[in-house]
Design an enzyme around this catalytic site. Structure first.
Site, mmCIF file in Angstrom:
data_model
loop_
_atom_site.group_PDB
_atom_site.id
_atom_site.type_symbol
_atom_site.label_atom_id
_atom_site.label_comp_id
_atom_site.label_asym_id
_atom_site.label_seq_id
_atom_site.Cartn_x
_atom_site.Cartn_y
_atom_site.Cartn_z
ATOM 1 N N ASP A 46 0.834 -1.202 0.000
ATOM 2 C CA ASP A 46 0.000 0.000 0.000
ATOM 3 C C ASP A 46 0.868 1.252 0.000
ATOM 4 O O ASP A 46 1.644 1.487 0.925
ATOM 5 C CB ASP A 46 -0.900 -0.003 1.247
ATOM 6 C CG ASP A 46 -1.776 1.230 1.318
ATOM 7 O OD1 ASP A 46 -2.939 1.150 0.880
ATOM 8 O OD2 ASP A 46 -1.302 2.277 1.818
ATOM 9 N N LYS A 76 -2.975 5.793 -4.076
ATOM 10 C CA LYS A 76 -4.063 6.718 -3.772
ATOM 11 C C LYS A 76 -3.863 8.060 -4.472
ATOM 12 O O LYS A 76 -2.724 8.518 -4.640
ATOM 13 C CB LYS A 76 -4.141 6.953 -2.257
ATOM 14 C CG LYS A 76 -4.134 5.685 -1.416
ATOM 15 C CD LYS A 76 -4.131 6.013 0.063
ATOM 16 C CE LYS A 76 -3.760 4.788 0.886
ATOM 17 N NZ LYS A 76 -2.319 4.483 0.835
ATOM 18 N N HIS A 112 -7.773 9.595 -1.504
ATOM 19 C CA HIS A 112 -7.072 9.594 -0.224
ATOM 20 C C HIS A 112 -7.891 10.227 0.911
ATOM 21 O O HIS A 112 -7.885 9.737 2.041
ATOM 22 C CB HIS A 112 -5.727 10.303 -0.362
ATOM 23 C CG HIS A 112 -4.682 9.814 0.573
ATOM 24 N ND1 HIS A 112 -3.351 9.747 0.264
ATOM 25 C CD2 HIS A 112 -4.763 9.355 1.846
ATOM 26 C CE1 HIS A 112 -2.666 9.275 1.290
ATOM 27 N NE2 HIS A 112 -3.508 9.031 2.269
ATOM 28 N N LEU A 194 -1.716 -0.528 14.273
ATOM 29 C CA LEU A 194 -1.059 -0.755 15.561
ATOM 30 C C LEU A 194 -1.039 0.514 16.416
ATOM 31 O O LEU A 194 -0.319 0.579 17.419
ATOM 32 C CB LEU A 194 0.370 -1.257 15.342
ATOM 33 C CG LEU A 194 0.487 -2.590 14.590
ATOM 34 C CD1 LEU A 194 1.942 -2.929 14.318
ATOM 35 C CD2 LEU A 194 -0.191 -3.715 15.370
ATOM 36 N N ILE A 233 -2.682 -2.978 7.291
ATOM 37 C CA ILE A 233 -1.451 -2.691 6.540
ATOM 38 C C ILE A 233 -0.393 -2.100 7.481
ATOM 39 O O ILE A 233 -0.092 -0.915 7.439
ATOM 40 C CB ILE A 233 -1.716 -1.742 5.354
ATOM 41 C CG1 ILE A 233 -2.604 -0.546 5.780
ATOM 42 C CG2 ILE A 233 -2.361 -2.485 4.197
ATOM 43 C CD1 ILE A 233 -2.703 0.549 4.723
ATOM 44 N N LYS A 235 3.124 -0.964 9.027
ATOM 45 C CA LYS A 235 4.310 -0.393 8.385
ATOM 46 C C LYS A 235 5.511 -0.497 9.320
ATOM 47 O O LYS A 235 5.389 -0.302 10.541
ATOM 48 C CB LYS A 235 4.049 1.068 8.019
ATOM 49 C CG LYS A 235 5.290 1.900 7.701
ATOM 50 C CD LYS A 235 5.627 2.840 8.840
ATOM 51 C CE LYS A 235 6.911 3.617 8.566
ATOM 52 N NZ LYS A 235 7.220 4.570 9.679
ATOM 53 N N SER A 236 6.663 -0.833 8.757
ATOM 54 C CA SER A 236 7.916 -0.805 9.496
ATOM 55 C C SER A 236 9.047 -0.786 8.481
ATOM 56 O O SER A 236 8.870 -1.231 7.345
ATOM 57 C CB SER A 236 8.061 -2.034 10.411
ATOM 58 O OG SER A 236 9.298 -1.987 11.099
ATOM 59 N N VAL A 237 10.189 -0.271 8.877
ATOM 60 C CA VAL A 237 11.382 -0.374 8.036
ATOM 61 C C VAL A 237 12.407 -1.281 8.695
ATOM 62 O O VAL A 237 13.498 -1.472 8.157
ATOM 63 C CB VAL A 237 12.006 1.017 7.750
ATOM 64 C CG1 VAL A 237 11.058 1.873 6.935
ATOM 65 C CG2 VAL A 237 12.383 1.734 9.049
ATOM 66 N N ARG A 241 10.925 -6.560 12.565
ATOM 67 C CA ARG A 241 9.530 -6.232 12.841
ATOM 68 C C ARG A 241 8.645 -6.512 11.632
ATOM 69 O O ARG A 241 7.489 -6.893 11.775
ATOM 70 C CB ARG A 241 9.403 -4.774 13.275
ATOM 71 C CG ARG A 241 9.949 -4.548 14.675
ATOM 72 C CD ARG A 241 9.696 -3.156 15.183
ATOM 73 N NE ARG A 241 10.201 -3.001 16.538
ATOM 74 C CZ ARG A 241 10.249 -1.840 17.180
ATOM 75 N NH1 ARG A 241 9.811 -0.742 16.582
ATOM 76 N NH2 ARG A 241 10.723 -1.780 18.416
ATOM 77 N N ASN A 245 5.541 -8.937 12.168
ATOM 78 C CA ASN A 245 4.172 -8.540 11.853
ATOM 79 C C ASN A 245 3.497 -9.499 10.877
ATOM 80 O O ASN A 245 2.258 -9.513 10.789
ATOM 81 C CB ASN A 245 4.153 -7.126 11.273
ATOM 82 C CG ASN A 245 4.461 -6.057 12.299
ATOM 83 O OD1 ASN A 245 4.391 -6.295 13.507
ATOM 84 N ND2 ASN A 245 4.807 -4.871 11.836
#
Length: 280
Positions: A46, A76, A112, A194, A233, A235-237, A241, A245
């Site tokens: 996404d 979006k 959006h 989260l 959805i 998100k992490s970099v 993690r 997830n």
């Protein structure tokens, strides 16, 4: 094959129930983050024009070696208040997103924000219907719409959004809006599933449930989303993690767990109220 369960959208398209979000990920970091997610098993990605990372996301998709029909890509339209929205301007923005992603089509295209005070979202939605009819978006939907805006686009165009992506987490479960979605056959997708790491994952009840199942608080929350029927959805970099997830399919929350998580509803919104948000 991905082990992620899917939901069937109201036009018959299958959408993975767990995806990977790239909000606030810089374009030069998006390629590595999305590549890690794809390696972990995610197949739904996404992004959005305003994130300014469609190019980096597209590079990861192109080099993944995963067949296009195994991927589910969402982007979006950033319907800036600086633009007078017409059919042609919507199509132009859509073409720009496709070019940055390096794709011939996306699986889901979303408005959006409704920007309810400007009331141009119906014009935009009519252009979205044209994009859907062309096949260049397999499904079209909206993001951050409240019930009145949903009812209006349905009444004025007869096209029911396939998805409404909204802020949703145990502190803000959007019970009433989810009921509206169910009535119209609109899938509920949760952004910030989260709670943006702003206290939710420190809740003692989540730690207790996690200890019971040998899982982290984040895994418990993502499992909750899956079991109540949301698309999520996270998100992490951080590679560990990202993988953690995704590891939410080997256990199931019981009725007591679900009831305890329901008790975390505080009505606390972390992002802006869509009825008031008009950032250009």
């Amino acid at each position: 094959m991905s082990k992620v369960p899917t939901i069937t959208l109201n036009n018959g398209v299958e959408m993975p129930q767990l995806g990977f979000g790239v909000w606030q990920v810089a374009d030069d970091e998006a390629t590595a983050a999305v590549s890690t997610a794809l390696e972990a098993g995610y197949r739904s990605i996404d992004t959005a024009a305003i994130y300014e990372n469609e190019t980096g996301t597209g590079k990861a998709l192109a080099t993944s070696g995963i067949a296009r029909d195994e991927l589910f890509v969402t982007t979006k339209l950033w319907n800036s208040a600086n633009e007078t929205w017409t059919r042609d301007s919507v199509l132009r923005e859509f073409d720009a997103s496709l070019a940055k992603l390096g794709l011939d089509y996306v699986d889901l295209y979303l408005i959006h924000w409704p920007r309810a005070m400007r009331e141009d979202y119906v014009t935009i939605w009519r252009a979205f219907a044209e994009i859907a009819e062309s096949g260049r978006a397999k499904a079209v939907g909206v993001s951050n719409f409240h019930a009145p805006q949903l009812e209006r686009v349905i009444a004025e165009t007869s096209l029911v959004p396939a998805v409404n992506q909204v802020e949703l987490h145990p502190n803000f479960p959007q019970t009433e809006l989810r009921a509206v979605h169910a009535r119209h056959g609109i899938a509920t997708e949760a952004w910030s599933p989260l709670g943006q790491g702003r206290g939710l994952l420190e809740e003692p009840v989540l730690a207790r449930i996690g200890a019971k199942h040998g899982k982290s608080a984040a895994q418990v929350v993502l499992r909750w989303h899956l079991q109540v029927g949301n698309v999520a959805i996270p998100k992490s970099v951080t590679p560990s993690r990202i993988q953690e997830n995704f590891d939410v399919f080997g256990f199931e929350l019981d009725a007591d767990d679900l009831a305890a998580i329901s008790g975390l509803d505080t009505g606390t919104r972390l992002g802006p109220n869509p009825d008031e948000f008009d950032w250009s």
